[in-house]
Every structure is written in C-alpha cells, then in structure tokens.
Write an enzyme that holds these catalytic residues in place. Structure first.
Site, mmCIF file in Angstrom:
data_model
loop_
_atom_site.group_PDB
_atom_site.id
_atom_site.type_symbol
_atom_site.label_atom_id
_atom_site.label_comp_id
_atom_site.label_asym_id
_atom_site.label_seq_id
_atom_site.Cartn_x
_atom_site.Cartn_y
_atom_site.Cartn_z
ATOM 1 N N TYR A 234 0.806 -1.232 0.000
ATOM 2 C CA TYR A 234 0.000 0.000 0.000
ATOM 3 C C TYR A 234 0.834 1.275 0.000
ATOM 4 C CZ TYR A 234 -3.217 -3.632 1.453
ATOM 5 O OH TYR A 234 -3.923 -4.793 1.525
ATOM 6 N N TYR A 360 -12.325 -7.338 6.938
ATOM 7 C CA TYR A 360 -11.164 -7.484 6.054
ATOM 8 C C TYR A 360 -10.771 -8.962 6.051
ATOM 9 C CZ TYR A 360 -6.557 -7.394 4.055
ATOM 10 O OH TYR A 360 -5.480 -7.653 3.244
ATOM 11 N N LYS A 490 -1.194 -16.148 10.126
ATOM 12 C CA LYS A 490 -0.396 -15.171 10.877
ATOM 13 C C LYS A 490 0.402 -15.790 12.038
ATOM 14 C CE LYS A 490 -3.024 -10.979 9.841
ATOM 15 N NZ LYS A 490 -2.114 -10.026 9.260
HETATM 16 N N1 PMP Z 1 -7.988 -12.376 7.234
HETATM 17 C C1 PMP Z 1 -7.746 -11.482 8.192
HETATM 18 C C2 PMP Z 1 -8.738 -11.337 9.310
HETATM 19 C C3 PMP Z 1 -6.586 -10.717 8.168
HETATM 20 O O1 PMP Z 1 -6.362 -9.819 9.135
HETATM 21 C C4 PMP Z 1 -5.669 -10.902 7.111
HETATM 22 C C5 PMP Z 1 -4.373 -10.113 7.027
HETATM 23 N N2 PMP Z 1 -4.352 -8.878 7.595
HETATM 24 C C6 PMP Z 1 -5.972 -11.853 6.123
HETATM 25 C C7 PMP Z 1 -7.127 -12.576 6.216
HETATM 26 C C8 PMP Z 1 -5.034 -12.087 4.974
HETATM 27 O O2 PMP Z 1 -3.897 -12.739 5.399
HETATM 28 P P1 PMP Z 1 -2.553 -12.702 4.524
HETATM 29 O O3 PMP Z 1 -2.069 -11.299 4.535
HETATM 30 O O4 PMP Z 1 -1.655 -13.664 5.220
HETATM 31 O O5 PMP Z 1 -2.920 -13.163 3.154
#
Ligand code: PMP
Length: 642
Positions: A234, A360, A490
C-alpha cells in the site's frame, strides 16, 4: 572492529587471547578496551581475568557486570550469590562500551552453551551483540570435534567467525600438528596458532596480521535499490513511503539503522512471542536437515501429522479436517470454496456469501469480495469481484450491554436471502484491518443460530485473532461459538513464515466429497514441512509462556495506560481487547510523519486510517507497555500525526 571472544570449552586460554588481541590493537594505536561482562570464580581475586587485561593496559580496569564468587558455571555461581544474570543487562553493559570505544573485545565465559540463567546461554549474548566472533580452542586431542561443533553452531546462529585461535599448541606433538592441518582444510577463516608457554607479547604479534587486515562485512542495507525496485504494501512506487532498513530483531526489539525500536506491532499480529525464539529457530534447522519440502499429493510426513494433532488439541471441538495452505488470504479462498462445494452437494442455489461491513479478509479476489466495500478495494476491482451480500457493521461493542434491537437488520437481510446464502463469513469479535473494531459476542451467537436455521455454513476468519491475542487460543472460545469452517494463519508460525490453514467439520468435508467429488484446491507448497515444524514449535512455545494470564495482564495495563488519551480533544474512542489497544482519532493520520515520530521515540507503531494502535508481544514488560502507550499519547498530544 569489535570482537567477541569465545571458546570451545572453559580453560582454553580465552583471557590470554583477549589480552593478546588487546595488545595488538593498542600497538596499532587503536582505541581498544577488553571487557568481561560475566565472570565466575571471583572469590579468588587472583583469578580475575580483568587483571590480565590490566597487565596489558593499566587503564583497562573494568569490573565485570557480574563478578560471581564460585568458580562454576555462571548460572550456578549466580544462584549461590543470590542473583540472576539478566541477558538484557549484559547487552546494555557491553553496548555502553561499544558506543564509547572504537574497538571493544568482549570475552565470554566458557563455551557457547554455558548457561547464564535457566533459559539463556552465552550464545544468546553473542547473538544479541551481533559481533564477529573469535573462537579459541585448546589444541589437544578432541580439538577437532569441539572446534567443528562450535563453528557449526555459530554458523547456524548466523554469527560470523573470522578467526580461529588454536591455543596451547605443541609443535612437537603429532596430534597438535594434525589438528592444525585438518582444521586448515575445514575452516575458511584465518587460523592463528599459539604455542604453550608463549607470552602475550609474542601472541599479539601473531594476531597482528588478522587485526590489521580484518575488514568486517558491514554491508549496508541498499535502501536505494529497495526504493527503485521493490514494492511495499500500500505505497506508491512513484513517491514511496519511507522504508526503514532492519538488520535484525530479537525479543521485543528491532534493530533499525543504528536504533533499537521496541516493537508494538508484532509484524501485523504474527510475532506474538517476539523475534528470534531459540526453540523455533531450532525446529526449522532440524527440519531443514531432513526434509525441506515434498509434494503433498501422494506423500505425507510427520511434521504435517504432528502439527495436525496439536491443532486438534487446541481448536474448538468439532473442528476436524485440516487443509494446510500458504497465507491468510488463501485460507479464506479455501474456506469460500469449501462452502460453495458443500452447497453444490446440498443445495446448489445457495451460492452467495453474506458478510458484515467493516471486515477485512485478505487481498485475493474471493477474499476482496467479502472485504468492506468502502475501506476494501471494491471500487477499484468492482467489475471483477463477485457480488456478495453485506449486513451492517455490528453496533454493540464487546464488553458492553447488548441491544437486541441491533439484530433486526441482520434478521431481515438473512431471511430475505435465505435461499441464496451458502455461508456467512466474519472475523469473530475483532474486525482488524477493516477498522480495529471489537463487537459483542451475541452477534456471533445470532449468526450461528441463523446459519443452522437456513442451512448455511458459518465461517470464522481467525487469521488475526487466532493464537492467544484475545486471551484464549481463538476468538471462538472467547465467544463460545463454534463455526463450521475456520481460517487460521499469521501467528500460526509466530511470524516466522507465511503459512495458514482452513479447518472444517467432518460433516463439511464429507458433504463436499459426496457424489464422487473431491475438494478442488491443491497448493504446491501445501503442508510444507518447514512451515509445519515451525508452527508446531510455535504452538508449543505459546503453551510454555502462560499466555492466558499474560494477555489478561496486558489488557489491564493497556486499559490503564491508554486511559489518559481519552482526555485529548481529537480522540474519538479508546478501546482495548486482550493484547490489542486502539486509540481512534478524528482524522486520518499522516503515516510517514507519525512513523518518524515513533521511530525517533524508539518504538515501532504503524497506524492506519484513524486508528493508532498497538498489538504488543505477549512477553512485553509493564515498563515497555508504558513506553508504547506514552508514545501513542504523545504522538496525538504533539499532533505528530498531522
Ligand atoms: N484475514 C484477516 C482477518 C486478516 O487480518 C488478514 C491479514 N491482515 C488476512 C485474512 C489475509 O492474510 P494474509 O495477509 O496472510 O494473506
């Protein structure tokens, strides 16, 4: 150049070599000092190593930070003296000298795994100081084995060893001579041979060459290349936001361009245990040495199975079938595909996904389709994203009184679309990147009930909330609601590597596979053994740190420390949940400006939109939390976000 002096064992002559190196530096007119942060055996003051340094330079007279009485391992000597050796204090002690002198020779105590306390050993100190290391070995029978073990360990820890000193050598001894020959063939750095009985004077002359010619590889991080060729998330490629060059990260601290920053972000929810965790490091090294990767089509392996067993131990009951994949976004894609394939065998009209505003779920197309249409990327990709169904953002906050009336719009939208809804996907309790919003568990209870009524599946995206952030393993446990499909990622690998999983009930998996069908997804790196091993080590680590109590304490402290922000006129809301603290302000932050403010103040906090927030690691201390919260308060008070 400063050096760390370690040995293959105790009594190999490290102090003698340190003093000889000191003399070599001084003879070259350098501003050099020798220090020994930890020394045991101080009850006999003749044994003090610092006395030997003093014989080279009378001004080199610095008391060890820990001068322990008994002549035993530092951890035992410390216990006998009623003290505990703190790694952080040792690092600070050395850093003080390192910032005041050009060349500092830091002498360790014993060898690499000599314990400093019950959890840390000498190699943890070497790693933290990040100095090139001189290995001293006693040139006798067994020297090859001890030297190679030490060199391999140093290498595995990423520590450079440019010099090996074969001390106490004996030119007449065949063993001594053949050790030198063998190690010359097997060690790429410089070897200096010092004979038994040699003086400091003579040894320093032999070391002079190394001291004169050694040029450490102080490669700078090429920020110019980065700016010109690497995308960052971003940010514009024409006028990118500043990127700070990171050299290393240990525990809660990140080494950035000569500054040490206290981490308040856990690298976007991942590194809950801090950086550079020895047990997780070992897990990957061990796994690399047997199997780094193998296709999961037609093969399986212990890392995948062992991680699976561990996950089933901690996942909500009923979560039964695990699909390993690459990232959070992919785990969401997998979840959506599972839901659609499930309904193809159950009720093919159901092919839409319902979600709530403010969510998100990732950056891939399926995931973007269920992100908030305004804060997400719908406007940009609207034409290509499949149209899903959006319900309002939950109004009632977590921990506050629930207002039943707020369920009405959900009731309406669900009954209006009940024949179309294949699944409902939400981030349970905490909406993360969509706005850091914490909502009441009754919404999840309601959605569970509705899904059961209309035959839709409930998907919890726990990519952010999983692995302890809210004080339980998962948000589902906090809410007391179990979904049909769950996404995790994560913190699954404690921030070590990209890895994720989608887990579903047996019923979901078996329904997908009715009518001789199979689930249609198969990533190349599915169940990568390195990632599985790291994930297992990470969960074991999480279980070893009593995270539930820690997160409770962090929550209490964050509430206390962020309270003062409420008094600032531009603050709209302050909210804390588990180990997440958010201060919402009335305008968007200038990311570059506020980032600079935080870096100047020694913390790493990266706000977005109107939210200045911290997600500290679970080992954070009270003082560190205060520092993070004070920085947030000051950034607003001084208007450094404008
Ligand atoms: N789902 C949620 C709730 C997230 O917070 C994120 C990443 N911020 C993702 C999916 C996507 O994960 P990634 O960046 O590992 O693709």
């Amino acid at each position: 150049m400063s050096l760390f002096i370690t040995g293959t064992d105790t009594d190999v002559g490290k102090t003698f070599i340190t003093a000889s190196l000191l003399k070599a530096y001084l003879d070259l007119g350098k501003d050099a000092v020798a220090i020994k942060p930890v020394q045991s055996g101080c009850e006999n003051s003749d044994a003090l190593d610092t006395k030997v340094y003093k014989s080279v330079n009378p001004n080199n007279n610095f008391s060890p930070l820990y001068a322990l009485n008994l002549a035993t391992s530092p951890h035992l000597a410390a216990k006998a003296d009623g003290v505990e050796i703190e790694l952080e204090k040792c690092v600070n002690y050395c850093n003080e000298f390192l910032s005041n002198h050009k060349e500092v020779l830091v002498e360790g105590a014993g060898g690499l795994f000599v314990p400093l306390n019950d959890n840390q050993t000498m190699i943890d100190l070497i790693k933290r100081l990040d100095l090139p290391t001189v290995l001293v070995a006693s040139n006798k029978l067994g020297a090859i084995n001890h030297t190679i073990l030490s060199l391999k360990t140093l290498k595995n820890y990423g520590i450079k060893t440019p010099l090996l000193v074969l001390n106490l050598s004996d030119e007449k001894s065949e063993i001594s001579r053949s050790n030198i020959e063998y190690l010359r063939l097997n060690f790429k750095g410089e070897i200096v041979v010092i004979n038994s009985g040699e003086s400091i004077d003579s040894a320093s002359k032999k070391l002079l060459n190394f001291v004169k010619n050694f040029k450490p590889n102080t490669q700078k991080i090429d920020l110019e290349f980065d700016k010109n060729h690497l995308f960052h998330p971003y940010t514009s490629s024409i006028s990118p936001l500043k990127s700070y060059g990171v050299k290393s990260a240990n525990g809660s601290y990140i080494e950035v361009e000569g500054k040490t920053l206290l981490d308040g972000m856990c690298s976007w929810w991942c590194a809950y245990g801090g950086y550079n965790i020895p047990s997780i490091n070992s897990s990957i090294i061990k796994q690399i040495n047997s199997l780094s990767h193998i296709m999961f089509g037609g093969f399986t392996h212990a890392p995948a199975i062992n991680l699976g067993k561990k996950l089933l131990e901690i996942l909500p009951k009923g979560m039964d079938k695990i699909f390993y994949c690459d990232s959070g976004s992919v785990s969401v894609e997998v979840a959506l595909k599972m839901a659609i394939q499930y309904q193809q065998n159950k009720d093919p009209n159901k092919n839409k996904i319902l979600t709530i505003l403010g969510g998100y779920h990732g950056d891939t197309f399926g995931a973007m389709g269920v992100c908030d249409p305004t804060t997400g990327m719908h406007s940009m990709f609207g034409g290509i994203l499949s149209k899903q169904i959006f319900a309002p953002k939950p109004k009632c906050k977590f921990g506050e009184i629930f207002d039943e009336k707020t369920l009405k719009p959900y009731e309406e939208i669900i009954s209006k679309n009940s024949d179309k809804i294949a699944a409902i996907i939400v981030e349970p309790l905490v909406q993360g990147a969509g706005g850091m919003w914490f909502y009441h568990e009754n919404y999840l209870k309601f959605l569970r009930k509705k899904c059961d009524e209309i035959g839709a599946l409930l998907i919890f995206d726990e990519v952010a909330t999983g692995f302890g952030r809210l004080g339980e393993y998962f948000a589902s446990s906090v809410a007391g609601v179990t979904p049909d499909i769950m996404c995790i990622g994560k913190a699954l690998t404690a921030g070590y590597m990209s890895f994720a999983a989608t887990i579903c009930t047996k019923d979901v998996a078996d329904t997908i596979c009715q009518n001789k069908r199979v689930f249609m997804h198969g990533p190349t790196f599915m169940a990568n053994p390195l990632a599985c091993s790291v994930a297992l080590a990470s969960i074991e680590y999480l279980q070893s740190i009593n995270f539930k109590n820690r997160v409770k304490d962090i929550e209490k402290e964050l509430k206390f420390e962020l309270e003062k922000c409420k008094k600032l006129p531009e603050v709209v809301d302050v909210r804390v949940f588990g180990a997440i603290g958010v201060v919402e302000i009335d305008s968007e932050v200038n990311v570059e400006k506020i980032q600079e403010f935080f870096v100047e103040n020694g913390v790493w906090i990266r706000p977005f939109g109107k939210n200045i927030y911290t997600m500290p690691q679970f080992n954070v201390t009270k003082d560190e939390l205060k520092k993070l919260c004070d920085a947030i308060y000051e950034s607003i008070k001084t208007r450094s976000y404008k």
